[in-house]
Scaffold this active site. Structure first.
Site, short mmCIF file in Angstrom:
data_model
loop_
_atom_site.label_atom_id
_atom_site.label_comp_id
_atom_site.label_asym_id
_atom_site.label_seq_id
_atom_site.Cartn_x
_atom_site.Cartn_y
_atom_site.Cartn_z
N LYS A 1 -6.63 1.21 8.32
CA LYS A 1 -5.43 0.46 7.92
C LYS A 1 -4.17 1.27 8.18
O LYS A 1 -4.25 2.50 8.35
CB LYS A 1 -5.54 0.09 6.44
CG LYS A 1 -5.68 1.29 5.54
CD LYS A 1 -6.14 0.90 4.15
CE LYS A 1 -6.33 2.14 3.30
NZ LYS A 1 -6.87 1.84 1.98
N ARG B 1 -5.99 -4.18 -9.38
CA ARG B 1 -5.19 -4.46 -8.18
C ARG B 1 -5.71 -5.70 -7.46
O ARG B 1 -4.93 -6.59 -7.13
CB ARG B 1 -5.24 -3.24 -7.25
CG ARG B 1 -4.52 -3.43 -5.94
CD ARG B 1 -4.51 -2.17 -5.09
NE ARG B 1 -5.80 -1.84 -4.50
CZ ARG B 1 -5.98 -0.90 -3.58
NH1 ARG B 1 -4.95 -0.19 -3.14
NH2 ARG B 1 -7.18 -0.65 -3.10
N TYR C 1 24.02 19.40 6.02
CA TYR C 1 24.74 18.57 5.06
C TYR C 1 24.81 19.21 3.68
O TYR C 1 23.84 19.82 3.22
CB TYR C 1 24.05 17.21 4.92
CG TYR C 1 24.18 16.33 6.13
CD1 TYR C 1 25.43 15.95 6.60
CD2 TYR C 1 23.05 15.87 6.79
CE1 TYR C 1 25.54 15.13 7.71
CE2 TYR C 1 23.15 15.05 7.90
CZ TYR C 1 24.40 14.68 8.36
OH TYR C 1 24.52 13.87 9.45
N MET D 1 18.69 13.53 10.04
CA MET D 1 17.92 12.43 10.61
C MET D 1 17.23 12.82 11.92
O MET D 1 16.08 12.48 12.16
CB MET D 1 18.82 11.22 10.84
CG MET D 1 18.03 9.99 11.29
SD MET D 1 19.04 8.55 11.54
CE MET D 1 19.48 8.11 9.87
C1 LIG Z 1 -7.65 2.76 1.49
C2 LIG Z 1 -8.96 2.40 0.94
C3 LIG Z 1 -10.05 3.27 1.09
C4 LIG Z 1 -9.92 4.67 1.66
O1 LIG Z 1 -9.37 5.53 0.71
P1 LIG Z 1 -9.05 7.07 1.06
O2 LIG Z 1 -8.51 7.61 -0.19
O3 LIG Z 1 -8.05 7.04 2.16
O4 LIG Z 1 -10.33 7.68 1.49
C5 LIG Z 1 -11.28 2.81 0.67
N1 LIG Z 1 -11.42 1.59 0.11
C6 LIG Z 1 -10.38 0.74 -0.09
C7 LIG Z 1 -10.60 -0.57 -0.72
C8 LIG Z 1 -9.11 1.13 0.31
O5 LIG Z 1 -8.08 0.30 0.12
#
Ligand SMILES: *Cc1c(COP(=O)(O)O)cnc(C)c1O
Length: 390
Positions: free
Chosen positions: A55, A149, A277, A325
């Site tokens: 992701k 969640r 800055y 930046m």
């Molecule tokens: C992001 C996620 C993971 C992976 O978690 P990490 O801490 O990056 O290993 C696993 N399961 C779900 C449902 C997630 O959203």
């Protein structure tokens, strides 16, 4: 798009010579071999096949490139994990044919598209399960055991028993809110185990044994490894560990990402003069200051600038003044430095390593936020260096 590594880039073994993009001001070197080896280490520790989380564009490193390097890695990668249908679409458009598990709840109007892409959705509402069942396609039941969640609450799963019995899921999973804390992980685990036991009892006989149960992320795999245990269930879902963070010491993970930038200007500042800055850094003696071509516009974050270091020719040099930046200033008084030199702001050069975890901690971020933030403006150069020591 995946920038293709040039031959020079392929020959490049992770040190910070002049970057393979001669015209690039700053870039990320991503070592795909290190990513594959991290996946094998996570698999060995988990003891079950894994869903590699891709992701947020592969945690900022490039989902397509990571998917391609892992797609034929072997049976130990069961699927790739995405968070949105769009992420799945990007992988499919790039020709990735592996199983895709979407762990985030989908909206009903996304079902059709998700099904066309061959996505396995995480479902938890009876009406969604019924709606998805018309495709006759696999899905996973998402259980909320305390993260609050997404998913059905562990103490409300019974309401789904009839629906799940009629439309059995391929898998069932939960997610830990503090995976490295044994007490809360154990509590969530108990709730999950109890839920899965009750669920199995209502499934058709032939589906009880094939149900894929999964819960562990990177931190959970590492926490169990420290206790000499492997992951429960049939699968584990590591993300950040694949990219070298969180469990690096426990599991011996490699740092696969290196942020490089080139020196674009050098000046001498006199005692009492300030840099950047706000004039927050003041020279106490005559100093030689190098300006490098990366800043917070590249995801190289501004916080904690006072304690920040970079690597030049394999040695640490201090950053001075606030990160701006587009540019960051280094004190190079004590080392050889010329315009055009390559500096490493994150990752390894020679024997010196700035891990994502420590750089993130220095700026008050989680390693997740640091990596995902690195997507901005930086071309990603993919390498496949041989394993160190081979
Ligand atoms: C992001 C996620 C993971 C992976 O978690 P990490 O801490 O990056 O290993 C696993 N399961 C779900 C449902 C997630 O959203």
């Amino acid at each position: 798009m995946v920038p293709d590594a040039s031959d020079a880039a392929r020959a490049h073994t992770g040190g910070a010579g002049v970057g393979p993009y001669a015209t690039s001001r700053a870039w990320l070197d991503v070592d795909l071999g290190a990513i594959r080896r991290n996946v094998r280490r996570l698999h060995r520790a988990a003891g079950v096949p894994i869903v590699v989380m891709l992701k947020a564009d592969g945690y900022g490193l490039g989902a397509v490139a990571v998917a391609r390097t892992l797609e034929h890695a072997g049976d130990h990668v069961w699927a790739f994990g995405v968070a949105t249908v769009q992420e799945a679409a990007e992988l499919r458009a790039a020709g990735v044919t592996a199983r895709l598990l979407c762990c985030t709840p989908l909206l009903r109007d996304e079902f059709e598209h998700a099904h066309r892409l061959g996505v396995r959705p995480a479902l938890h509402r009876a009406e969604d399960i019924v709606a998805w069942s018309r495709f006759g396609a696999p899905w996973h039941l998402s259980i909320d055991t305390g993260m609050s969640r997404a998913g059905v609450r562990w103490d409300e799963v019974e309401m789904l028993h009839a629906t799940v019995a009629a439309h059995p899921p391929e898998g069932v999973f939960t997610h830990f809110h503090t995976a490295d804390d044994d007490a809360t992980r154990d509590l969530q685990q108990e709730r999950f185990d109890e839920t899965v036991r009750a669920l199995r009892a209502v499934l058709p006989h032939e589906r009880r044994e094939t149900l894929l149960v999964h819960c562990d992320n990177t931190a959970a795999i590492a926490a169990r490894a420290r206790l000499g245990r492997s992951s429960p269930g049939q699968l584990a879902r590591p993300g950040i560990g694949v990219y070298g963070s969180v469990a690096a010491d426990t599991l011996g993970l490699e740092q696969p990402v290196h942020l490089r930038a080139r020196v674009i200007d050098i000046r001498t500042v006199q005692p009492g003069e300030t840099v950047s800055y706000g004039g927050t850094w003041r020279a106490s003696s005559t100093r030689r200051i190098a300006t490098v071509s990366a800043g917070h516009g590249d995801g190289y974050r501004r916080g904690g600038s006072e304690s920040r270091v970079a690597i030049l020719h394999g040695a640490c040099v201090p950053a001075v003044g606030l990160v701006t930046m587009d540019m960051t200033m280094l004190d190079v008084t004590d080392c050889a430095c010329e315009t055009g030199d390559t500096v490493t702001l994150l990752g390894q050069d020679g024997d010196t390593l700035l891990r994502t975890d420590s750089v993130a901690e220095g700026v008050g971020l989680s390693p997740y936020e640091l990596l995902v933030g690195l997507r901005m403006r930086l071309p990603r150069l993919y390498h496949d260096a041989p394993s160190p020591g081979t």
